[in-house]
Design a protein around this motif. Structure first.
Motif, short mmCIF file in Angstrom:
data_model
loop_
_atom_site.label_atom_id
_atom_site.label_comp_id
_atom_site.label_asym_id
_atom_site.label_seq_id
_atom_site.Cartn_x
_atom_site.Cartn_y
_atom_site.Cartn_z
N ASN A 150 -7.44 1.80 -8.63
CA ASN A 150 -6.73 1.99 -9.88
C ASN A 150 -6.26 3.43 -10.01
O ASN A 150 -6.92 4.36 -9.54
CB ASN A 150 -7.62 1.65 -11.08
CG ASN A 150 -7.87 0.16 -11.19
OD1 ASN A 150 -7.02 -0.64 -10.83
ND2 ASN A 150 -9.04 -0.22 -11.68
N ALA A 151 -5.14 3.59 -10.68
CA ALA A 151 -4.64 4.94 -10.94
C ALA A 151 -3.93 4.93 -12.29
O ALA A 151 -2.71 5.03 -12.38
CB ALA A 151 -3.68 5.39 -9.84
N ILE A 197 2.84 1.83 -8.88
CA ILE A 197 3.64 2.90 -8.27
C ILE A 197 2.83 3.66 -7.22
O ILE A 197 3.32 3.99 -6.14
CB ILE A 197 4.17 3.85 -9.36
CG1 ILE A 197 5.22 3.12 -10.21
CG2 ILE A 197 4.78 5.10 -8.74
CD1 ILE A 197 5.65 3.87 -11.45
N ALA A 198 1.55 3.90 -7.54
CA ALA A 198 0.69 4.60 -6.60
C ALA A 198 0.37 3.74 -5.38
O ALA A 198 -0.05 4.27 -4.34
CB ALA A 198 -0.61 5.02 -7.28
N SER A 199 0.58 2.43 -5.49
CA SER A 199 0.27 1.51 -4.40
C SER A 199 1.49 1.14 -3.58
O SER A 199 1.41 0.26 -2.72
CB SER A 199 -0.38 0.24 -4.97
OG SER A 199 -1.57 0.54 -5.66
N SER A 243 0.87 -1.17 0.00
CA SER A 243 0.00 0.00 0.00
C SER A 243 0.90 1.22 0.00
O SER A 243 2.12 1.11 0.21
CB SER A 243 -0.93 0.01 1.21
OG SER A 243 -0.21 0.18 2.40
N ALA A 244 0.33 2.38 -0.25
CA ALA A 244 1.14 3.59 -0.33
C ALA A 244 1.82 3.89 1.00
O ALA A 244 2.87 4.54 1.03
CB ALA A 244 0.27 4.77 -0.76
N SER A 245 1.25 3.41 2.10
CA SER A 245 1.86 3.57 3.42
C SER A 245 1.99 2.19 4.04
O SER A 245 1.00 1.51 4.26
CB SER A 245 1.01 4.47 4.31
OG SER A 245 0.92 5.77 3.79
N MET A 246 3.23 1.78 4.31
CA MET A 246 3.48 0.46 4.90
C MET A 246 4.28 0.68 6.18
O MET A 246 5.51 0.76 6.17
CB MET A 246 4.23 -0.43 3.91
CG MET A 246 3.44 -0.68 2.62
SD MET A 246 4.33 -1.65 1.37
CE MET A 246 4.45 -3.25 2.17
#
Length: 556
Positions: free
Chosen positions: A430-431, A439-441, A306-309
């Motif tokens: 989705n992005a 990349i966004a994930s 995720s974008a923050s891990m």
């Protein structure tokens, strides 16, 4: 619902053909449908929507937070609908729903990722048939998505329409689940690659790490808990035998007594006897396992990106000089002849049914909620949050999530970017292109960047899927009474027998496996596999897909 009534899944789902004649037409452009035709209810209608409570630390109350209030303000208040969220324990879904059903408190919709759970709820009388023509008029965007994804073949049970299905992008891959390993440890003992093409090569590498004094038990280990344990896909013969796939392929109950399960447990036994596993692994829970990796005690850890891990951030704080690597999906048979196989996801995300206790107005309001949720602006806001607070736009114009720890508490999103709310529409956000989505994930503020490795992992999984090595489990057109009766007993017994097999000496493993297999079969597993096969022979299961590029495994 009478159990005898629930004896058929739509024929198309079982033989792979679509019945387009059953698809209702959406009203013509001059006739208002969807949100353009909605009006507020004269009297307030309350709908109850389930949301997973995962017990994660630092996550807002799943039933009462900024985003639940946002739903009420942006949607509920406009149509005189009260939206309440019902917490469902992620690790004990069936028990929670059973308690709600027994108390007459079922939520307006019931949701799960697994077909057999919906089938069980249908036979228990929890679900009601819905009018798909009405759904197409109230929720035309959602309905059209199911048409476009060829999902209508799965909506029918017991001669009526019971299921609504959300989207699962890239369902044949598991690119969001990634394994990180200590590349610096490997390099320290002379490896310039990840030893994942040979069981012995892997054991040798772990022994080298152990003997170098880097980690006492580099392979770590974790206790076995719950459904989905010990998945044996990487030890199966491909192309799979269809009857074997039907009997043993479902991951809900571990397949002790099967050849593939034996191969899996044999590898664990070898690792244990080599001394690279923690001898008390059966006392280590998932949080301790994560902490062991963060604290530099184990070689690998797997988790969803995720974008923050936070756990990766904590890892680098504890190990600032460490070098990690992502295990990229192999596309080749390993040295033992096994395929780098895995379980493909269902060709849909959430499976949604309407409660048999819900009124007509409540079902209509729930359909409105689902349509509103899949509107582009609604879904984007729920997935990404508020610009400047929970996300920002990057130089490429795509959204980038703010580190979770830095999100203002007022706007803080739920677990994994609030997925447990918007999963009623889609299983992942989705992005743009798949590369942009990946990349966004992923976190972009870590000492190392993993974009290229995860993108390569995705494309390798696409290739593996084309070989027939990533297959969805068989789906059954009837609730399996044997599963309902024996699942809990078998799971508990499996944990006990499995741990005995793992810690056994290598020379007694084969005899013990045979003995414990018979014990497991006698405890109810024989009835489970017999009932699965009976449904298959009656034409009441999905069929094993075939692949033009299928690649066979060859065991040495």
């Amino acid at each position: 619902m009478n159990k005898k009534v629930f004896k058929r899944v739509l024929a198309a789902a079982l033989v792979g053909t679509m019945v387009f004649g059953s698809i209702p037409a959406i009203a013509s452009a001059d006739e208002a449908t969807g949100m353009d035709a909605w009006e507020a209810f004269d009297e307030n209608v309350t709908i109850k929507i389930p949301v997973y409570d995962r017990g994660a630390e630092g996550v807002p109350d799943v039933t009462d937070n900024y985003w639940t209030e946002w739903v009420q303000t942006e949607f509920g208040d406009q149509y005189n609908i009260t939206v309440e969220y019902v917490g469902i324990t992620r690790t004990d879904v069936m028990t929670d729903y059973a308690l709600l059903g027994a108390s007459g408190e079922l939520p307006t919709v019931l949701m799960e990722y697994d077909y057999d759970k919906l089938a069980t709820w249908a036979t228990e009388g929890y679900l009601t048939e819905y009018d798909i023509d009405q759904f197409a008029e109230i929720a035309p965007t959602y309905y059209q998505g199911m048409v476009d994804r060829d999902q209508l073949q799965y909506v029918e049970m017991a001669g009526g329409d019971y299921l609504v299905l959300s989207e699962r992008p890239y369902y044949e891959t598991n690119y969001t689940y990634v394994t990180f390993v200590r590349m610096d440890w490997l390099e320290e003992v002379g490896y310039d690659y990840i030893p994942n093409l040979s069981s012995q090569d892997y054991i040798d590498a772990m022994l080298a790490i152990k003997e170098a004094g880097i980690a006492e038990y580099p392979d770590g280990g974790v206790m076995l808990t719950g459904v989905g344990s010990d998945q044996s896909y990487a030890w199966r013969t491909y192309p799979q035998d269809e009857e074997n796939w039907v009997m043993y392929g479902d991951y809900q109950i571990p397949s002790l007594s099967s050849a593939e399960n034996k191969a899996l447990l044999s590898f664990l036994n070898q690792k244990y006897n080599a001394g690279i596993m923690n001898p008390e692994y059966y006392t280590i829970d998932t949080e301790t396992d994560k902490s062991n990796f963060i604290n530099g005690e184990t070689f690998a850890y797997s988790g969803y990106i995720s974008a923050s891990m936070d756990w990766l951030e904590s890892f680098y704080e504890q190990n600032p000089d460490a070098e990690l690597a992502v295990v990229v999906q192999s596309t080749e048979l390993n040295d033992e002849g096994y395929a780098p196989a895995y379980r493909a996801n269902n060709p849909f995300g959430m499976m949604i049914g309407f409660s048999s206790l819900a009124t007509e107005d409540e079902i209509k309001a729930a359909m409105m909620y689902m349509e509103w949720m899949c509107q582009e602006d609604t879904l984007f806001t729920f997935q990404w949050g508020i610009e400047g607070e929970t996300f920002n736009y990057g130089d490429d114009g795509l959204p980038v999530s703010v580190d979770y720890a830095e999100q203002p508490s007022e706007y803080k999103q739920g677990y994994n970017n609030s997925i447990d709310y918007w999963c009623i529409v889609s299983a992942s956000r989705n992005a743009g292109t798949i590369e942009e989505t990946i990349i966004a994930s992923l976190p972009q503020n870590l000492p190392q960047n993993f974009n290229d490795a995860v993108i390569e992992n995705y494309y390798n999984q696409v290739e593996v899927a084309s070989y027939g090595w990533a297959v969805t489990d068989c789906m059954f057109g009837d609730s399996l009474e044997s599963v309902t009766e024996y699942q809990e007993t078998l799971l508990n017994l499996y944990i006990e027998l499995r741990d005995k097999l793992v810690v056994a000496s290598e020379d007694e493993f084969d005899a013990l496996y045979e003995e414990y297999s018979q014990q497991y079969l006698d405890a109810g597993y024989q009835e489970v596999i017999d009932e699965r096969l009976e449904l298959f022979n009656a034409g009441m299961t999905t069929k094993l897909p075939t692949y033009d590029d299928a690649v066979a495994t060859t065991f040495e």
